[in-house]
Design an enzyme around this catalytic site. Structure first.
Site, PDB file in Angstrom:
ATOM      1  N   SER A 190       0.730  -1.438  -0.266  1.00 24.45           N
ATOM      2  CA  SER A 190      -0.241  -0.258   0.243  1.00 24.45           C
ATOM      3  C   SER A 190       0.877   1.564  -0.236  1.00 24.45           C
ATOM      4  CB  SER A 190      -0.682  -0.195   1.396  1.00 24.45           C
ATOM      5  OG  SER A 190       0.151   0.326   2.403  1.00 24.45           O
ATOM      6  N   GLY A 191       1.791   1.123  -1.122  1.00 24.32           N
ATOM      7  CA  GLY A 191       2.298   2.385  -0.908  1.00 24.32           C
ATOM      8  C   GLY A 191       2.618   3.476  -2.217  1.00 24.32           C
TER       9      GLY A 191
ATOM     10  N   ASN B 193       7.045   2.373   3.125  1.00 23.39           N
ATOM     11  CA  ASN B 193       8.922   3.483   2.954  1.00 23.39           C
ATOM     12  C   ASN B 193       8.267   4.824   2.238  1.00 23.39           C
ATOM     13  OD1 ASN B 193      10.326   1.929   4.124  1.00 23.39           O
ATOM     14  ND2 ASN B 193      11.322   1.854   1.890  1.00 23.39           N
TER      15      ASN B 193
ATOM     16  N   ALA C 192       9.617   9.403   2.866  1.00 23.84           N
ATOM     17  CA  ALA C 192      10.407  10.291   2.066  1.00 23.84           C
ATOM     18  C   ALA C 192       9.759  11.306   2.507  1.00 23.84           C
ATOM     19  CB  ALA C 192       8.917   9.955   0.646  1.00 23.84           C
ATOM     20  N   GLN C 193      10.986  11.597   2.603  1.00 24.24           N
ATOM     21  CA  GLN C 193      11.310  13.093   3.003  1.00 24.24           C
ATOM     22  C   GLN C 193      11.733  14.194   1.447  1.00 24.24           C
ATOM     23  OE1 GLN C 193      14.330  13.551   5.885  1.00 24.24           O
ATOM     24  NE2 GLN C 193      13.181  12.159   7.454  1.00 24.24           N
TER      25      GLN C 193
ATOM     26  N   GLU D 286      19.167  18.733  -3.807  1.00 18.63           N
ATOM     27  CA  GLU D 286      19.511  17.988  -3.252  1.00 18.63           C
ATOM     28  C   GLU D 286      20.851  16.806  -4.336  1.00 18.63           C
ATOM     29  OE1 GLU D 286      16.054  14.560  -3.267  1.00 18.63           O
ATOM     30  OE2 GLU D 286      16.274  15.328  -0.916  1.00 18.63           O
TER      31      GLU D 286
ATOM     32  N   ASP E 143       9.652  -9.162   1.159  1.00 23.60           N
ATOM     33  CA  ASP E 143       8.826 -10.137   0.723  1.00 23.60           C
ATOM     34  C   ASP E 143       8.315 -10.656  -0.776  1.00 23.60           C
ATOM     35  OD1 ASP E 143       8.883 -10.102   3.672  1.00 23.60           O
ATOM     36  OD2 ASP E 143       7.045  -9.316   3.982  1.00 23.60           O
TER      37      ASP E 143
ATOM     38  N   ARG F 273      25.489   9.343  -3.749  1.00 25.53           N
ATOM     39  CA  ARG F 273      24.987   9.159  -2.640  1.00 25.53           C
ATOM     40  C   ARG F 273      26.588   7.443  -1.836  1.00 25.53           C
ATOM     41  NH1 ARG F 273      18.855   8.042  -2.154  1.00 25.53           N
ATOM     42  NH2 ARG F 273      18.423  10.669  -1.534  1.00 25.53           N
TER      43      ARG F 273
ATOM     44  N   ARG G 194      20.490   4.739  -7.908  1.00 26.56           N
ATOM     45  CA  ARG G 194      19.286   5.788  -8.097  1.00 26.56           C
ATOM     46  C   ARG G 194      19.853   7.170  -7.471  1.00 26.56           C
ATOM     47  NH1 ARG G 194      14.531   7.553  -3.619  1.00 26.56           N
ATOM     48  NH2 ARG G 194      16.745   7.609  -2.333  1.00 26.56           N
TER      49      ARG G 194
ATOM     50  N   LEU H 154       9.691   8.062  -6.201  1.00 28.02           N
ATOM     51  CA  LEU H 154       8.801   7.851  -5.765  1.00 28.02           C
ATOM     52  C   LEU H 154       7.951   8.127  -7.273  1.00 28.02           C
ATOM     53  CD1 LEU H 154       7.943  10.440  -2.519  1.00 28.02           C
ATOM     54  CD2 LEU H 154       7.704   8.146  -3.250  1.00 28.02           C
TER      55      LEU H 154
HETATM   56  C1  LIG Z   1      12.936   7.642   4.775  1.00 28.36           C
HETATM   57  C2  LIG Z   1      12.747   7.480   3.729  1.00 28.36           C
HETATM   58  C3  LIG Z   1      13.038   8.726   2.960  1.00 28.36           C
HETATM   59  C4  LIG Z   1      13.160   8.635   1.299  1.00 28.36           C
HETATM   60  N1  LIG Z   1      12.972  10.136   0.763  1.00 28.36           N
HETATM   61  C5  LIG Z   1      12.100   9.850  -0.368  1.00 28.36           C
HETATM   62  C6  LIG Z   1      12.564  11.525  -1.018  1.00 28.36           C
HETATM   63  O1  LIG Z   1      12.439  11.891  -0.527  1.00 28.36           O
HETATM   64  N2  LIG Z   1      11.772  10.559  -2.629  1.00 28.36           N
HETATM   65  C7  LIG Z   1      11.756   9.858  -3.079  1.00 28.36           C
HETATM   66  O2  LIG Z   1      12.277   9.581  -4.376  1.00 28.36           O
HETATM   67  N3  LIG Z   1      12.270   8.636  -2.676  1.00 28.36           N
HETATM   68  C8  LIG Z   1      12.675   8.468  -1.298  1.00 28.36           C
HETATM   69  N4  LIG Z   1      12.310   7.774  -0.808  1.00 28.36           N
HETATM   70  C9  LIG Z   1      12.681   6.227  -1.535  1.00 28.36           C
HETATM   71  C10 LIG Z   1      10.409   5.891  -1.346  1.00 28.36           C
HETATM   72  O3  LIG Z   1      10.305   6.135  -0.449  1.00 28.36           O
HETATM   73  C11 LIG Z   1      10.495   3.588  -1.674  1.00 28.36           C
HETATM   74  O4  LIG Z   1      11.473   4.443  -2.834  1.00 28.36           O
HETATM   75  C12 LIG Z   1       9.010   4.543  -2.493  1.00 28.36           C
HETATM   76  O5  LIG Z   1       7.756   5.188  -1.568  1.00 28.36           O
HETATM   77  C13 LIG Z   1       8.836   3.080  -2.536  1.00 28.36           C
HETATM   78  O6  LIG Z   1       7.261   3.149  -3.083  1.00 28.36           O
HETATM   79  P1  LIG Z   1       6.545   1.632  -3.087  1.00 28.36           P
HETATM   80  O7  LIG Z   1       4.931   1.949  -3.266  1.00 28.36           O
HETATM   81  O8  LIG Z   1       6.970   0.721  -4.105  1.00 28.36           O
HETATM   82  O9  LIG Z   1       6.860   0.337  -1.868  1.00 28.36           O
HETATM   83  P2  LIG Z   1       6.335   1.263  -0.243  1.00 28.36           P
HETATM   84  O10 LIG Z   1       6.115   2.310  -0.095  1.00 28.36           O
HETATM   85  O11 LIG Z   1       7.674   0.303   0.700  1.00 28.36           O
HETATM   86  O12 LIG Z   1       5.046   0.135   0.561  1.00 28.36           O
HETATM   87  C14 LIG Z   1       4.856  -1.589   0.346  1.00 28.36           C
HETATM   88  C15 LIG Z   1       4.175  -1.425   1.298  1.00 28.36           C
HETATM   89  O13 LIG Z   1       4.071  -3.306   1.029  1.00 28.36           O
HETATM   90  C16 LIG Z   1       3.857  -3.269   2.183  1.00 28.36           C
HETATM   91  N5  LIG Z   1       4.509  -5.168   1.881  1.00 28.36           N
HETATM   92  C17 LIG Z   1       5.710  -5.601   2.156  1.00 28.36           C
HETATM   93  N6  LIG Z   1       5.645  -6.779   2.563  1.00 28.36           N
HETATM   94  C18 LIG Z   1       4.202  -7.527   2.306  1.00 28.36           C
HETATM   95  C19 LIG Z   1       3.414  -8.776   2.136  1.00 28.36           C
HETATM   96  N7  LIG Z   1       4.137 -10.013   2.523  1.00 28.36           N
HETATM   97  N8  LIG Z   1       1.911  -8.693   1.894  1.00 28.36           N
HETATM   98  C20 LIG Z   1       1.039  -7.698   2.232  1.00 28.36           C
HETATM   99  N9  LIG Z   1       1.763  -6.389   2.369  1.00 28.36           N
HETATM  100  C21 LIG Z   1       3.119  -5.873   2.589  1.00 28.36           C
HETATM  101  C22 LIG Z   1       4.411  -3.056   2.919  1.00 28.36           C
HETATM  102  O14 LIG Z   1       3.866  -2.902   4.487  1.00 28.36           O
HETATM  103  C23 LIG Z   1       4.105  -1.737   2.697  1.00 28.36           C
HETATM  104  O15 LIG Z   1       2.605  -1.118   2.402  1.00 28.36           O
HETATM  105  C24 LIG Z   1      13.041   7.492   0.475  1.00 28.36           C
HETATM  106  C25 LIG Z   1      12.700   5.797   1.362  1.00 28.36           C
HETATM  107  C26 LIG Z   1      13.231   5.847   3.195  1.00 28.36           C
HETATM  108  C27 LIG Z   1      12.198   5.260   3.869  1.00 28.36           C
END
Ligand SMILES: Cc1cc2nc3c(=O)[nH]c(=O)nc-3n(C[C@H](O)[C@H](O)[C@H](O)COP(=O)(O)OP(=O)(O)OC[C@H]3O[C@@H](n4cnc5c(N)ncnc54)[C@H](O)[C@@H]3O)c2cc1C
Length: 525
Positions: A11-12, A40, A44-45, A112, A207, A274, A366, A372
């Site tokens: 749910s990201g 994550n 994201a900040q 950045e 996972d 980085r 990256r 994002l």
């Molecule tokens: C602290 C931090 C700051 C960041 N800042 C930035 C930024 O400023 N700009 C930028 O571009 N990127 C940033 N990033 C990276 C970016 O946030 C992530 O790459 C991006 O949000 C990933 O999105 P996503 O939708 O792929 O998954 P995520 O947002 O990681 O969500 C994954 C989801 O899957 C769920 N999940 C995992 N395993 C299972 C399972 N087995 N069954 C069911 N659900 C599961 C999790 O609970 C979660 O809901 C940052 C990351 C972090 C950690």
């Protein structure tokens, strides 16, 4: 048993963007391991990168992306995503009060590390992820069901094992449920929790990638793990992220006696790529120095960085002291399930978007604030593909994917042991000896052979961590060069002749792992 048109794991931003753009006559189900906001994306900040200013151009953004990715990127993918970014952001900005604006009412653009122009759009100062996620959550319609506290763990394939038709999942009480979907999408993020120092949410432990691997999907570029240079470091533990934007606004890295540590290391000094900055901090910590971000020259720090201020205050660090103790930690996975920009994996009916996927946008490292963007773009692209109505007919004649010899009794290490060993042996600086040791250690558990039906959620997490650990370690061992997020002290240089644009692909079939494949055009079209 439930059957939906679209089944999404995670749910990201990628998941929610997809769910929001799908037609209202499609039934959509989101399964998420804990709460909808535990992702994550919510943390994201820094922001989202897009060439929006008069001085900027997508070509410049492309060059920065390729440079950071050390030319391992898939250039067509970079071109498409980066050129689409300005419109994508403008459209989203029109939908609500998500991003910060300047006094003229235009989007405020920040700087950045490794960006050559000011092009980072942010919201709520440094709460961009939260703002975007709240916006996306508020837009969810009635055709989308969100199931929280559901741990997806095994993909279901049809009897011919050539199409994904659903997933098995465990509820909090341990009961097993099967979910079916015409389109099955993994949006479960990367694998930051594999390392003892990490910025990642507690649920992000690889996972989805492990599940896809066990189902026979191609997994690529797993050696490329990005370590964020500046996590708050208190009492030997990392506590949260200190955004790169802090250095963008003028903070510098120093030791306790005020010596700047990036002088003479890279021409961009504190704003260097980085991996260069992480490596330098790591070297200093190994030599026994404490490293700090000197924030004394940033005016109104608390106003510009409210989230960082909160994290520091919660951990006993006073902003008024003008310096924040930092250490590097795992932050982002460039590799993942091999897909194209629509999210199609090597298995029919199985899609991956967001950090769980590897499209080739990020290459070997990256560029800050491009992820994002990638998740939003992929959610958009996949929704268009699904909305076009390319429904594939399928039967629900599923068979468990696992072969019958799966072990019901097994030994597993504890989670902290996995994390510590990954940090020590497969972290920022790697070498053959440590990688071999780690591989032998992981292999003794034979995680692929464990019957997950018999496991608790905690045990499944360990199994997945061991599988991902193995994939990262094997790839890191195989890549006899240093590039982007992968640094080998025994092969400290890039080796273009041997490795430029070559990827390491893993594929697991029926209990036997096929040897790693190298391909020149490694990424799916
Ligand atoms: C602290 C931090 C700051 C960041 N800042 C930035 C930024 O400023 N700009 C930028 O571009 N990127 C940033 N990033 C990276 C970016 O946030 C992530 O790459 C991006 O949000 C990933 O999105 P996503 O939708 O792929 O998954 P995520 O947002 O990681 O969500 C994954 C989801 O899957 C769920 N999940 C995992 N395993 C299972 C399972 N087995 N069954 C069911 N659900 C599961 C999790 O609970 C979660 O809901 C940052 C990351 C972090 C950690």
């Amino acid at each position: 048993m439930t059957k939906d048109d679209v089944l999404i794991i995670g749910s990201g931003v990628a998941a929610l963007q997809l769910a929001n753009q799908l037609k209202l006559d499609l039934n959509v189900r989101i399964l998420t391991k804990e709460k909808i906001r535990t992702a994550n994306s919510y943390l994201a900040q820094g922001g989202i990168a897009a060439a929006l200013s008069a001085n900027d151009h997508p070509t410049k953004h492309m060059v920065d992306t390729l440079e950071a990715g050390r030319f391992h990127n898939h250039s067509d993918v970079v071109q498409q995503v980066i050129h689409a970014a300005p419109l994508l952001i403008k459209k989203m900005a029109q939908q609500g009060d998500i991003f910060d604006k300047n006094q003229r009412g235009e989007l405020f653009l920040g700087m950045e590390g490794a960006h050559s122009e000011k092009r980072i759009v942010h919201g709520g100062g440094d709460a961009t992820g939260k703002n975007v996620m709240e916006h996306l959550i508020s837009k969810l319609k009635n055709n989308v069901i969100v199931e929280e506290n559901v741990f997806a763990y095994e993909l279901l394939l049809n009897t011919r094992k050539n199409r994904c038709i659903g997933v098995k999942a465990k509820a909090l009480d341990g009961s097993i449920r099967s979910f079916y979907g015409t389109y099955c999408i993994i949006a479960s993020g990367g694998c930051g929790q594999l390392y003892s120092y990490t910025s990642n949410a507690k649920t992000v432990s690889g996972d989805g990638i492990a599940m896809a691997y066990l189902a026979g999907a191609e997994i690529v570029d797993m050696e490329f793990v990005q370590f964020h240079p500046t996590l708050l470091y208190v009492n030997g533990e990392t506590k949260g992220l200190i955004s790169e934007a802090v250095r963008g606004e003028g903070a510098t890295l120093i030791t306790e006696d005020g010596t700047p540590i990036m002088e003479g290391v890279h021409p961009l000094k504190d704003l260097g790529p980085r991996h260069v900055v992480s490596q330098r901090i790591y070297e200093c910590l190994k030599k026994g120095y404490q490293v700090y971000l000197d924030i004394s020259k940033i005016a109104e720090f608390e106003k510009r960085f409210p989230s960082v201020t909160t994290i520091c205050e919660e951990n006993g660090i006073r902003i008024s002291d003008g310096k924040i103790p930092v250490a590097p930690g795992s932050h982002f996975l460039m590799g993942g399930i091999k897909t194209d920009l629509i999210g199609r994996s090597s298995i029919m009916g199985l899609y991956a978007i967001g950090e769980a996927s590897c499209t080739g946008l990020h290459g070997a490292n990256r560029l800050a604030s491009n992820s994002l963007l990638e998740g939003l773009y992929q959610g958009d692209q996949l929704s268009k593909w699904i909305n076009e109505g390319r429904k594939e007919t399928q039967s629900l004649d599923s068979k468990p994917f696992y072969p019958s010899f799966k072990k019901e009794s097994f030994d597993l290490p504890n989670v902290q042991q996995i994390r510590d060993l990954m940090m020590e042996r497969v972290g920022i600086v790697r070498n053959e000896g440590n990688l071999m040791k780690q591989l032998a250690w992981t292999d003794q558990y034979k995680p692929e052979e464990i019957n997950l039906d018999a496991c608790s959620s905690a045990e499944m997490t360990k199994v997945f961590m061991l599988i991902i650990s193995k994939l990262i370690t094997e790839s890191a061992l195989k890549r006899t060069e240093s590039r982007g997020g992968h640094f080998r002290s025994d092969y400290p240089m890039e080796d273009d002749k041997m490795w430029l644009r070559k990827s390491i692909i893993h594929k697991y079939i029926h209990g036997v792992e096929k040897p790693n494949e190298h391909t020149k055009t490694a990424l799916a079209t």
